[in-house]
Design a protein around this motif. Sequence first.
Motif, mmCIF file in Angstrom:
data_model
loop_
_atom_site.group_PDB
_atom_site.id
_atom_site.type_symbol
_atom_site.label_atom_id
_atom_site.label_comp_id
_atom_site.label_asym_id
_atom_site.label_seq_id
_atom_site.Cartn_x
_atom_site.Cartn_y
_atom_site.Cartn_z
ATOM 1 N N VAL A 138 1.007 -1.145 0.148
ATOM 2 C CA VAL A 138 -0.070 0.035 0.085
ATOM 3 C C VAL A 138 0.928 1.064 0.006
ATOM 4 N N GLU A 139 2.108 1.301 0.740
ATOM 5 C CA GLU A 139 2.870 2.397 0.794
ATOM 6 C C GLU A 139 3.377 2.688 -0.537
ATOM 7 N N ALA A 140 4.056 1.502 -1.136
ATOM 8 C CA ALA A 140 4.682 1.474 -2.469
ATOM 9 C C ALA A 140 3.699 2.374 -3.481
ATOM 10 N N CYS A 141 2.465 1.891 -3.503
ATOM 11 C CA CYS A 141 1.416 2.368 -4.396
ATOM 12 C C CYS A 141 1.368 3.913 -4.233
ATOM 13 N N GLN A 142 1.174 4.271 -2.795
ATOM 14 C CA GLN A 142 1.169 5.717 -2.514
ATOM 15 C C GLN A 142 2.285 6.705 -3.172
ATOM 16 N N PHE A 143 3.436 6.017 -2.806
ATOM 17 C CA PHE A 143 4.658 6.527 -3.250
ATOM 18 C C PHE A 143 4.855 6.714 -4.731
ATOM 19 N N ALA A 144 4.415 5.491 -5.495
ATOM 20 C CA ALA A 144 4.408 5.589 -6.916
ATOM 21 C C ALA A 144 3.408 6.737 -7.560
ATOM 22 N N LYS A 145 2.241 6.762 -6.884
ATOM 23 C CA LYS A 145 1.342 7.815 -7.308
ATOM 24 C C LYS A 145 1.841 9.230 -7.212
ATOM 25 N N ARG A 146 2.603 9.524 -6.024
ATOM 26 C CA ARG A 146 3.281 10.748 -5.876
ATOM 27 C C ARG A 146 4.343 10.971 -6.925
ATOM 28 N N ILE A 147 5.195 10.117 -7.011
ATOM 29 C CA ILE A 147 6.249 10.241 -8.078
ATOM 30 C C ILE A 147 5.571 10.656 -9.436
ATOM 31 N N GLU A 148 4.807 9.659 -9.928
ATOM 32 C CA GLU A 148 4.138 9.890 -11.044
ATOM 33 C C GLU A 148 3.483 11.141 -11.282
ATOM 34 N N GLU A 149 2.808 11.730 -10.167
ATOM 35 C CA GLU A 149 2.283 13.113 -10.364
ATOM 36 C C GLU A 149 3.148 14.135 -10.423
ATOM 37 N N ALA A 150 4.125 13.979 -9.865
ATOM 38 C CA ALA A 150 5.383 15.049 -9.681
ATOM 39 C C ALA A 150 5.952 14.949 -11.137
ATOM 40 N N LEU A 151 6.056 13.772 -11.854
ATOM 41 C CA LEU A 151 6.683 13.605 -13.347
ATOM 42 C C LEU A 151 5.546 14.319 -14.297
ATOM 43 N N ARG A 152 4.169 14.035 -14.061
ATOM 44 C CA ARG A 152 3.469 14.792 -14.941
ATOM 45 C C ARG A 152 3.185 16.094 -14.728
ATOM 46 N N ASP A 153 3.495 16.775 -13.296
ATOM 47 C CA ASP A 153 3.411 18.204 -13.142
ATOM 48 C C ASP A 153 4.600 18.850 -13.584
ATOM 49 N N GLY A 154 5.579 18.084 -13.797
ATOM 50 C CA GLY A 154 6.925 18.931 -14.105
ATOM 51 C C GLY A 154 7.814 19.189 -13.016
ATOM 52 N N GLU A 155 7.404 18.466 -11.636
ATOM 53 C CA GLU A 155 8.267 18.677 -10.406
ATOM 54 C C GLU A 155 9.623 18.097 -10.572
ATOM 55 N N ILE A 156 9.439 16.785 -11.473
ATOM 56 C CA ILE A 156 10.643 16.108 -11.517
ATOM 57 C C ILE A 156 10.774 15.958 -12.941
ATOM 58 N N ILE A 157 12.272 16.079 -13.427
ATOM 59 C CA ILE A 157 12.419 16.274 -14.744
ATOM 60 C C ILE A 157 13.425 15.099 -15.107
ATOM 61 N N ILE A 158 13.466 14.268 -16.181
ATOM 62 C CA ILE A 158 14.272 13.146 -16.516
ATOM 63 C C ILE A 158 15.248 13.763 -17.138
ATOM 64 N N ASP A 159 16.575 13.571 -17.035
ATOM 65 C CA ASP A 159 17.843 13.649 -17.764
ATOM 66 C C ASP A 159 18.106 12.577 -18.571
ATOM 67 N N GLU A 160 17.601 12.844 -19.889
ATOM 68 C CA GLU A 160 17.529 11.858 -20.700
ATOM 69 C C GLU A 160 19.175 11.152 -21.082
ATOM 70 N N GLY A 161 19.951 11.947 -21.103
ATOM 71 C CA GLY A 161 21.499 11.581 -21.439
ATOM 72 C C GLY A 161 22.189 10.894 -20.320
ATOM 73 N N LYS A 162 21.620 11.060 -19.054
ATOM 74 C CA LYS A 162 22.283 10.584 -17.744
ATOM 75 C C LYS A 162 21.474 9.410 -17.018
ATOM 76 N N ARG A 163 20.389 9.111 -17.379
ATOM 77 C CA ARG A 163 19.563 8.000 -16.673
ATOM 78 C C ARG A 163 19.400 8.382 -15.349
ATOM 79 N N LYS A 164 19.047 9.924 -15.191
ATOM 80 C CA LYS A 164 19.004 10.490 -13.831
ATOM 81 C C LYS A 164 17.654 11.187 -13.965
ATOM 82 N N MET A 165 17.268 11.456 -12.724
ATOM 83 C CA MET A 165 15.985 12.399 -12.559
ATOM 84 C C MET A 165 16.638 13.448 -11.878
ATOM 85 N N ARG A 166 15.766 14.621 -11.878
ATOM 86 C CA ARG A 166 16.366 15.759 -10.861
ATOM 87 C C ARG A 166 15.106 16.700 -10.600
#
Length: 176
Positions: A138-166
Amino acid sequence: MNIFALEIWDDEGKKCTFYTVRWEDGKESETDKFFNKYDAIPELKTATQQMLSFVLDSLGDDHGAIDALFNRPENEVTGLPNTGKVTVKQVMFTYPNFPLRLYALRINNRNDIVVLFNGGVKSSWTNQESKDIHLKWVEACQFAKRIEEALRDGEIIIDEGKRKMRSANNGEEIFL
């Protein structure tokens, strides 16, 4: 949900960078809690080492987070290791009656960035009936929802060339 950090857990693999989550006031990441807890239990030590090898060697170095090895969807997360008999490049991955589950999220279904959460002992047919892992799932699902929301909203950006998030402010520290 309380504030948590999204931080690199291992970025030394050839194919995949692994992230984990750590509660803001926590000393240990959720993934470290999983491996430390089960490695200390003698009857689960071998399974814990097999899981670590699966993550670091098979996913991190050899194949990445490919669909065949991420074939156990459990709502917002995937349960590791894979289910069934899976052959990848002449290597068979099969974990019949494997006692542990570790929950993970492939970022945007990519093969090269994965967030690892916590998990536990799979003691029943479903994780809802498995007392040890139900709350971790349940906790993992909650973390995942929050991370996916942050990706959609632009709070987290994927650095394509470095396999990293920032974070959106270009910082490597990501708090959600």
